[in-house]
Structures are given as C-alpha cells and as structure tokens.
Design an enzyme around this catalytic site. Structure first.
Site, PDB file in Angstrom:
ATOM      1  N   GLU A 157       0.881  -1.170   0.000  1.00  0.00           N
ATOM      2  CA  GLU A 157       0.000   0.000   0.000  1.00  0.00           C
ATOM      3  C   GLU A 157       0.920   1.223   0.000  1.00  0.00           C
ATOM      4  O   GLU A 157       1.670   1.435   0.952  1.00  0.00           O
ATOM      5  CB  GLU A 157      -0.882  -0.041   1.262  1.00  0.00           C
ATOM      6  N   ASN A 195      -6.324  -0.704   6.899  1.00  0.00           N
ATOM      7  CA  ASN A 195      -6.850  -0.806   8.264  1.00  0.00           C
ATOM      8  C   ASN A 195      -8.182  -0.090   8.447  1.00  0.00           C
ATOM      9  O   ASN A 195      -8.958  -0.437   9.338  1.00  0.00           O
ATOM     10  CB  ASN A 195      -5.818  -0.286   9.264  1.00  0.00           C
TER      11      ASN A 195
END
Ligand SMILES: NC(=O)c1ccc[n+]([C@@H]2O[C@H](COP(=O)([O-])OP(=O)(O)OC[C@H]3O[C@@H](n4cnc5c(N)ncnc54)[C@H](O)[C@@H]3O)[C@@H](O)[C@H]2O)c1
Length: 295
Positions: A157, A195
């Site tokens: 990411e 997340n």
C-alpha cells in the site's frame, strides 16, 4: 518495468524485526544491495538468521537454487551504525510503532542520508505527513506499507503524504514491482485503506461476540464459508495481535473523531487481561500443543 528505479542500487532497511527482515529479504532477492540496521547486534543477527532460514526453506523445497539464495544473503549487510545508511538510494523504515522514536530516527536520517535519497515508512497507523514533516525532503517521503509475512503477501500500500511528488511515487512503484509486489496508491488518512476497512470489520465481529449474537467460531465460520475469507475476523485479530488491533482502532477513533470507530469493550478487556492472541497463547482462541481451541 519503469525507468524510475534505475538509480536505486542500495536500499537501507531500518529495524530487523518481523517486517524489517522480510523487507530486507525481498529487496536482496530482487537484486538490491541492502543495509539492515537495528539498535543492537543481537536484533541484527536475529533478522539475518530469519532471512537465512526463510531462504533455506525455499532451497529445501526446491523453489530456489542454493547459489541464488547464497547470493541474496550476501547482498545484505547487517549493522548497528546508522551512518552505514548514508549512501542508500531508498530507506525503508520498519522500527517499532512509536511516534516519538520514529520522529527522532527520521530527523537523524535526514541529516545522515544523501540528499537525493527517497524515504519510506512501513508504519501501520502513524500519519505519513507527520513523519515527512520531520525531514527537509517532504516531497521525497511516502508510506510503503508491506504486509506480514512480507515474502508471501503481494500487496504494497503506497501512501502519498500531502507533499509527496510524482517522481517519488513512480520510483517506489517501480521498486515495489521489481520486488514482485502489486503497489496500490492511496492518500494519507487515518488507517489508510487497509486498516480503515479491516479494523471496523474485526471490531464488529468482536461486538457480535460481546453481545452474544454468536460464538467466535460461529462468526469466523460465517465469514470463511459464506464470504470466502481465508481466515475469520477473530482468527485474524488473534494473528495480528489484539493490542495492535486496539491501537489501530484508537488511531481511527481519534483521527476521525467519529464514534463508529469506538473499540468494543470486550477487545479492551482482553488487552487489559493480557490475552493478546497468538503471541500470548490466548485471545479469541487458545493456542497450545493441540492447536487452536475455541474459548
Ligand atoms: N507486524 C505486522 O504485521 C506489520 C504489518 C505492517 C506494518 N507494520 C509496521 O512495521 C513496523 C515494524 O513492525 P514489526 O512488527 O516488524 O515490529 P518488531 O517489533 O518485530 O520489530 C521492530 C524492530 O525495530 C527495532 N528498532 C527499534 N528502534 C529502532 C531504531 N531506532 N533503529 C533501528 N531499529 C530499531 C527493534 O529493535 C525491533 O527489532 C511498525 O511500524 C509496524 O506498525 C507491522
């Protein structure tokens, strides 16, 4: 392969822990020279041993030629000296998730590492823009978020800070591709994408157990068999560490000031009790000689 990574020959990895030694391994296997730095020699040695063991396992399974594995480990130089990172073209920081320690390390690195080098942090939850602001090269700073175990997981990411420039994004995208990863670009908001989506799902699964909707095993079975998730959310929470899950939920809660991210009281209670998941032997399941048992 793009051309932007052509000038990257040497990668510095800070922190030889779970993530750092994995990042050093994939960088070395991708042909980069690697400087792996930790604060004490025993941590450096543990990281180097981890790389040797991982590569050794691949050789045993016939997935990797021994001379290729030997060449990869020979490319990793372990050190406790921060100055050894001075001539790195890219530095990836994977030290403890502690804001004050990370701030200090980035200030020190900015003074030591050559001006053209790109800086990347593997933080799971600290704002990239805040860490970039500790340096005089905010445009050359970004998040490079690997997943555990690094040699296996395909995603990086890539998180753009407020001032990250396009050339830096391109360079890290190309380095990630050379490491065999798929690089997905996101912007710098709490929890990034990974997340922000994962932790509310885990938290909701914990609420379902807390409210007596179902057992942990039943929640996990629903998500595995009905949604095709390879691990249920509670198994995954135990794997990540319940303290880490709580810390990330707190970051989301504080970062957005939105009650939808409030951590479930059952999660807080388990962390208070020291039931942290796999690493403590007990979380939503128990981990003993007989494998995983529902609790
Ligand atoms: N574990 C994961 O699943 C995961 C996934 C993605 C991102 N991360 C992030 O990666 C980073 C590292 O996590 P980890 O799980 O590898 O932690 P870890 O505890 O396994 O390793 C951290 C290492 O950093 C070292 N360290 C501490 N201060 C240092 C310094 N000043 N210079 C160099 N080394 C130093 C420690 O000695 C330790 O070896 C954290 O920012 C974490 O949020 C972790």
């Amino acid at each position: 392969m793009g051309a932007a990574d052509m000038h990257v020959k040497k990668i510095g990895v800070l922190g030889a822990g779970q993530m750092g030694h994995g990042i050093a391994q994939v960088a070395a296997q991708s042909g980069y020279d690697v400087v792996l730095r930790d604060v004490e020699q025993r941590f450096v040695d543990k990281g180097l041993d981890g790389i040797r063991r991982n590569l050794g396992r691949q050789v045993e399974k016939g997935k990797l030629a021994k001379d290729v594995a030997d060449a990869a480990i020979a490319r990793v130089h372990g050190t406790t000296d921060l100055k050894a990172l001075a001539d790195c073209d890219l530095v990836v920081e994977a030290i403890v998730e502690d804001l004050d320690i990370k701030k200090k390390v980035w200030q020190e690195l900015d003074a030591i590492v050559k001006p053209g080098a790109v800086f990347a942090t593997n933080t799971s939850s600290i704002p990239i823009t805040l860490l970039a602001a500790q340096t005089k090269r905010r445009a050359k700073f970004l998040g490079m978020h690997f997943f555990n175990p690094v040699p296996v997981m395909k995603l990086v990411e890539l998180i753009r800070g407020v001032e990250t420039d396009a050339a830096t994004v391109q360079l890290v995208t190309d380095v990630g591709a050379k490491m065999g990863k798929t690089v997905v670009e996101v912007n710098d908001y709490p929890g990034f994408v990974s997340n922000r989506v994962l932790m509310p799902m885990i938290n909701e699964a914990i609420f379902a157990v807390h409210e007596g909707v179902a057992t942990a095993k039943a929640v996990d079975d629903v998500m595995k068999l009905g949604m095709n998730h390879p691990m249920g959310p509670l198994e995954l929470a135990d794997f990540i560490g319940l303290d880490t899950c709580l810390a990330i939920l707190d970051v989301l809660y504080e970062g957005f000031k939105d009650p939808k991210y409030r951590p479930c009281p059952l999660l807080v209670k388990k962390v208070q009790a020291g039931h942290l998941g796999r690493k403590s032997g007990k979380g939503f399941y128990e981990y003993g000689g007989e494998g995983k048992i529902g609790v």
